[in-house]
Motif scaffolding. Structure first.
Motif, PDB file in Angstrom:
ATOM      1  N   ALA A   1       0.805  -1.222   0.000  1.00 63.44           N
ATOM      2  CA  ALA A   1       0.000   0.000   0.000  1.00 63.44           C
ATOM      3  C   ALA A   1       0.838   1.272   0.000  1.00 63.44           C
ATOM      4  CB  ALA A   1      -0.945   0.014   1.210  1.00 63.44           C
ATOM      5  N   GLY A   2       2.161   1.130   0.007  1.00 58.16           N
ATOM      6  CA  GLY A   2       2.959   2.345   0.022  1.00 58.16           C
ATOM      7  C   GLY A   2       4.439   2.069   0.214  1.00 58.16           C
ATOM      8  N   THR A   3       5.230   3.124  -0.004  1.00 58.83           N
ATOM      9  CA  THR A   3       6.689   3.049   0.114  1.00 58.83           C
ATOM     10  C   THR A   3       7.143   4.050   1.162  1.00 58.83           C
ATOM     11  OG1 THR A   3       6.999   2.323  -2.166  1.00 58.83           O
ATOM     12  CG2 THR A   3       8.825   3.500  -1.164  1.00 58.83           C
ATOM     13  N   LEU A   4       8.133   3.640   1.953  1.00 55.26           N
ATOM     14  CA  LEU A   4       8.656   4.514   3.016  1.00 55.26           C
ATOM     15  C   LEU A   4      10.140   4.733   2.820  1.00 55.26           C
ATOM     16  CD1 LEU A   4       7.093   3.011   6.278  1.00 55.26           C
ATOM     17  CD2 LEU A   4       6.706   5.311   5.376  1.00 55.26           C
ATOM     18  N   LYS A   5      10.572   5.971   3.004  1.00 50.19           N
ATOM     19  CA  LYS A   5      12.005   6.258   3.040  1.00 50.19           C
ATOM     20  C   LYS A   5      12.379   6.456   4.501  1.00 50.19           C
ATOM     21  CE  LYS A   5      12.582   8.627  -1.384  1.00 50.19           C
ATOM     22  NZ  LYS A   5      13.721   8.193  -2.187  1.00 50.19           N
ATOM     23  N   LYS A   6      13.141   5.562   5.071  1.00 47.31           N
ATOM     24  CA  LYS A   6      13.560   5.672   6.467  1.00 47.31           C
ATOM     25  C   LYS A   6      14.947   6.318   6.523  1.00 47.31           C
ATOM     26  CE  LYS A   6      11.416   4.229   9.262  1.00 47.31           C
ATOM     27  NZ  LYS A   6      10.234   4.890   9.911  1.00 47.31           N
ATOM     28  N   THR A   7      15.123   7.215   7.461  1.00 48.28           N
ATOM     29  CA  THR A   7      16.432   7.869   7.578  1.00 48.28           C
ATOM     30  C   THR A   7      17.407   7.020   8.386  1.00 48.28           C
ATOM     31  OG1 THR A   7      15.709   9.026   9.559  1.00 48.28           O
ATOM     32  CG2 THR A   7      15.428  10.165   7.446  1.00 48.28           C
ATOM     33  N   ARG A   8      16.888   6.033   9.103  1.00 54.10           N
ATOM     34  CA  ARG A   8      17.753   5.107   9.837  1.00 54.10           C
ATOM     35  C   ARG A   8      17.002   3.820  10.130  1.00 54.10           C
ATOM     36  NH1 ARG A   8      18.598   6.871  16.110  1.00 54.10           N
ATOM     37  NH2 ARG A   8      16.645   6.006  16.883  1.00 54.10           N
ATOM     38  N   GLY A   9      17.713   2.814  10.690  1.00 50.19           N
ATOM     39  CA  GLY A   9      17.044   1.574  11.087  1.00 50.19           C
ATOM     40  C   GLY A   9      17.606   0.321  10.435  1.00 50.19           C
ATOM     41  N   LEU A  10      18.535   0.494   9.473  1.00 46.25           N
ATOM     42  CA  LEU A  10      19.118  -0.684   8.815  1.00 46.25           C
ATOM     43  C   LEU A  10      20.396  -1.092   9.562  1.00 46.25           C
ATOM     44  CD1 LEU A  10      18.652  -2.477   6.231  1.00 46.25           C
ATOM     45  CD2 LEU A  10      20.464  -1.123   5.181  1.00 46.25           C
ATOM     46  N   ILE A  11      20.426  -2.334  10.048  1.00 49.56           N
ATOM     47  CA  ILE A  11      21.592  -2.831  10.799  1.00 49.56           C
ATOM     48  C   ILE A  11      21.891  -4.279  10.418  1.00 49.56           C
ATOM     49  CG2 ILE A  11      21.141  -1.350  12.818  1.00 49.56           C
ATOM     50  CD1 ILE A  11      19.960  -3.811  14.249  1.00 49.56           C
ATOM     51  N   ILE A  12      23.120  -4.691  10.728  1.00 51.98           N
ATOM     52  CA  ILE A  12      23.446  -6.117  10.796  1.00 51.98           C
ATOM     53  C   ILE A  12      23.307  -6.487  12.277  1.00 51.98           C
ATOM     54  CG2 ILE A  12      25.245  -7.856  10.481  1.00 51.98           C
ATOM     55  CD1 ILE A  12      26.481  -5.876   8.389  1.00 51.98           C
ATOM     56  N   ALA A  13      22.534  -7.515  12.553  1.00 52.21           N
ATOM     57  CA  ALA A  13      22.261  -7.844  13.963  1.00 52.21           C
ATOM     58  C   ALA A  13      23.515  -8.382  14.645  1.00 52.21           C
ATOM     59  CB  ALA A  13      21.143  -8.862  14.059  1.00 52.21           C
ATOM     60  N   LYS A  14      23.755  -7.895  15.846  1.00 57.72           N
ATOM     61  CA  LYS A  14      24.885  -8.377  16.634  1.00 57.72           C
ATOM     62  C   LYS A  14      24.467  -9.685  17.304  1.00 57.72           C
ATOM     63  CE  LYS A  14      27.887  -6.552  20.301  1.00 57.72           C
ATOM     64  NZ  LYS A  14      28.997  -5.732  19.818  1.00 57.72           N
ATOM     65  N   ARG A  15      25.293 -10.694  17.206  1.00 59.09           N
ATOM     66  CA  ARG A  15      24.931 -11.987  17.807  1.00 59.09           C
ATOM     67  C   ARG A  15      24.755 -11.826  19.317  1.00 59.09           C
ATOM     68  NH1 ARG A  15      30.320 -13.428  14.774  1.00 59.09           N
ATOM     69  NH2 ARG A  15      31.873 -12.721  16.260  1.00 59.09           N
ATOM     70  N   HIS A  16      23.815 -12.553  19.865  1.00 62.03           N
ATOM     71  CA  HIS A  16      23.453 -12.315  21.267  1.00 62.03           C
ATOM     72  C   HIS A  16      22.801 -13.541  21.879  1.00 62.03           C
ATOM     73  CE1 HIS A  16      20.008 -11.139  18.717  1.00 62.03           C
ATOM     74  NE2 HIS A  16      19.276 -11.652  19.678  1.00 62.03           N
ATOM     75  N   VAL A  17      22.784 -13.545  23.203  1.00 64.57           N
ATOM     76  CA  VAL A  17      22.066 -14.575  23.951  1.00 64.57           C
ATOM     77  C   VAL A  17      21.021 -13.882  24.817  1.00 64.57           C
ATOM     78  CG1 VAL A  17      22.225 -16.546  25.526  1.00 64.57           C
ATOM     79  CG2 VAL A  17      24.174 -15.980  24.066  1.00 64.57           C
ATOM     80  N   HIS A  18      19.772 -14.320  24.691  1.00 67.01           N
ATOM     81  CA  HIS A  18      18.705 -13.850  25.570  1.00 67.01           C
ATOM     82  C   HIS A  18      18.718 -14.687  26.853  1.00 67.01           C
ATOM     83  CE1 HIS A  18      16.480 -11.408  22.594  1.00 67.01           C
ATOM     84  NE2 HIS A  18      16.844 -12.313  21.709  1.00 67.01           N
ATOM     85  N   PHE A  19      18.647 -14.007  27.987  1.00 66.95           N
ATOM     86  CA  PHE A  19      18.544 -14.709  29.270  1.00 66.95           C
ATOM     87  C   PHE A  19      17.367 -14.151  30.070  1.00 66.95           C
ATOM     88  CE2 PHE A  19      23.134 -14.889  28.405  1.00 66.95           C
ATOM     89  CZ  PHE A  19      23.487 -16.164  28.785  1.00 66.95           C
ATOM     90  N   ASP A  20      16.549 -15.010  30.647  1.00 64.28           N
ATOM     91  CA  ASP A  20      15.696 -14.563  31.741  1.00 64.28           C
ATOM     92  C   ASP A  20      16.608 -14.427  32.963  1.00 64.28           C
ATOM     93  OD1 ASP A  20      15.304 -17.238  33.502  1.00 64.28           O
ATOM     94  OD2 ASP A  20      15.381 -17.695  31.353  1.00 64.28           O
ATOM     95  N   PRO A  21      16.225 -13.632  33.970  1.00 64.18           N
ATOM     96  CA  PRO A  21      17.133 -13.353  35.090  1.00 64.18           C
ATOM     97  C   PRO A  21      17.619 -14.608  35.819  1.00 64.18           C
ATOM     98  CG  PRO A  21      15.309 -11.801  35.099  1.00 64.18           C
ATOM     99  CD  PRO A  21      14.994 -12.813  34.042  1.00 64.18           C
ATOM    100  N   GLU A  22      16.755 -15.612  35.906  1.00 63.87           N
ATOM    101  CA  GLU A  22      17.157 -16.837  36.612  1.00 63.87           C
ATOM    102  C   GLU A  22      18.239 -17.581  35.814  1.00 63.87           C
ATOM    103  OE1 GLU A  22      14.425 -20.366  37.623  1.00 63.87           O
ATOM    104  OE2 GLU A  22      13.693 -18.674  38.828  1.00 63.87           O
ATOM    105  N   SER A  23      18.058 -17.669  34.511  1.00 65.82           N
ATOM    106  CA  SER A  23      19.079 -18.312  33.665  1.00 65.82           C
ATOM    107  C   SER A  23      20.390 -17.530  33.740  1.00 65.82           C
ATOM    108  CB  SER A  23      18.614 -18.375  32.213  1.00 65.82           C
ATOM    109  OG  SER A  23      17.477 -19.178  32.089  1.00 65.82           O
ATOM    110  N   ALA A  24      20.301 -16.201  33.711  1.00 63.09           N
ATOM    111  CA  ALA A  24      21.513 -15.383  33.778  1.00 63.09           C
ATOM    112  C   ALA A  24      22.294 -15.700  35.049  1.00 63.09           C
ATOM    113  CB  ALA A  24      21.151 -13.902  33.733  1.00 63.09           C
ATOM    114  N   GLN A  25      21.560 -15.915  36.137  1.00 61.41           N
ATOM    115  CA  GLN A  25      22.220 -16.242  37.401  1.00 61.41           C
ATOM    116  C   GLN A  25      22.913 -17.613  37.306  1.00 61.41           C
ATOM    117  OE1 GLN A  25      19.530 -15.831  40.716  1.00 61.41           O
ATOM    118  NE2 GLN A  25      21.183 -15.009  41.996  1.00 61.41           N
ATOM    119  N   ARG A  26      22.216 -18.574  36.717  1.00 60.62           N
ATOM    120  CA  ARG A  26      22.814 -19.912  36.583  1.00 60.62           C
ATOM    121  C   ARG A  26      24.055 -19.879  35.697  1.00 60.62           C
ATOM    122  NH1 ARG A  26      17.757 -21.502  35.048  1.00 60.62           N
ATOM    123  NH2 ARG A  26      18.562 -22.310  33.085  1.00 60.62           N
TER     124      ARG A  26
END
Lengths: 193, 193
Positions: B109-134
């Motif tokens: 339905a349309g085209t957008l020109k964004k001035t920012r927002g394009l990235i290569i994702a940095k590899r990461h690990v998601h932790f819930d707080p309990e897992s982070a503690q372990r």
């Protein structure tokens, strides 16, 4: 202290062809057209490209690297496996084609069905014997290689290949280069086990 | 001994959109169509795809991941940089868009020109707080991650992200997965510095 710093160049998917297969693909008497010398002595990129086909799809513009070899061999990227439909295609050293996958090659003068020769190239470092001595490594030895900066990684199981006909150079492929954010002409550090 | 084993899932290029941008791309009042829940609670893949355009080329069928976010952000692979013509596009944590690249988004339905927002994702690990503690890690801590078998590697600078809203899971992208020969659902080992 042994030397550790090595130049890293990235390989794209490519193919090496035998004399017989070159004739079948490009016509009898066809000679490869050298466009660019590679760092390994006597090796060069050619003008000639072919299409490589697997059970599920094909890859166009696969460049031939010269000179001709004893046996035809196509080195793809892990990221090509899905498109070709060759799940399980093994990672092999160049020339070690036992267990490699069958594939088809389409050239301007003919099509070939190969019963083997399709591999994912195993990352490796070429050493001339003098360089191998300075690095303290032997032919077939497995080392690790640290590359990259912000996206650095240590690649394990990097095979050392030592020969009088080699120049000191590490070959990673485009998948590996992209994973660590480097291009050709970067440098890496060899880490002995 | 702290825990070290974590599930690894691979991310393909994808986009998160704001409510406003969703309306501009798909029409006012459009609701995202959930097709598959992701491992992170409340996150899901959508039926909707867009085209993302850079100065040199475009990528079709970029999937939207829901729900809507505050700011639109497109996470590409390093192997997409050449095709889009966005050399220098930075590697960033999700949501950290300072210095990210401009790009265009094309929807039905349309085209957008964004001035920012394009990235290569940095590899990461998601932790819930309990897992982070372990695991003995803190939010923003950088660790290494060993993955793979025959083509194993240790990825450095993997960022730990700890939140009540997360589930324990490591995200690498397709380039990284291909470089080490793993698919989604593999396991890796967290290595503290």
């Amino acid at each position: 202290m042994p030397e550790t710093r090595v130049i890293v160049n990235l390989s794209n998917r490519h193919i090496h062809v035998s004399k017989e297969d070159l004739a079948a693909l490009f016509g009898p008497g066809h000679k490869l057209t050298r466009t660019k010398d590679l760092m390994q002595p006597g090796q060069y990129a050619c003008e000639e490209v072919v299409t490589v086909r697997g059970p599920k799809g094909s890859l166009d513009n696969i460049r031939i690297l010269g000179p001709e070899r004893k046996e035809t061999q196509c080195e793809i990227l892990a990221s090509d496996v899905f498109k070709l439909g060759v799940s399980g295609c093994p990672t092999r050293e160049s020339g070690q084609l036992d267990g490699s996958f069958p594939f088809e090659i389409i050239g301007p003068a003919g099509t070939l069905k190969k019963t083997r020769g399709l591999i994912i190239a195993k990352r490796h470092v070429h050493f001339d014997p003098e360089s191998a001595q300075r690095f303290g490594v032997a032919d077939k030895e497995l080392v690790s290689l640290r590359v990259g900066e912000e996206r650095a990684a240590v690649f394990e199981n990097v095979v050392c290949r030592v020969s009088e006909s080699y120049a000191l150079e590490c070959h990673l492929d485009f998948d590996e280069g992209n994973a660590v954010g480097i291009g050709s002409g970067s440098h890496g550090t060899v880490i002995k086990k």
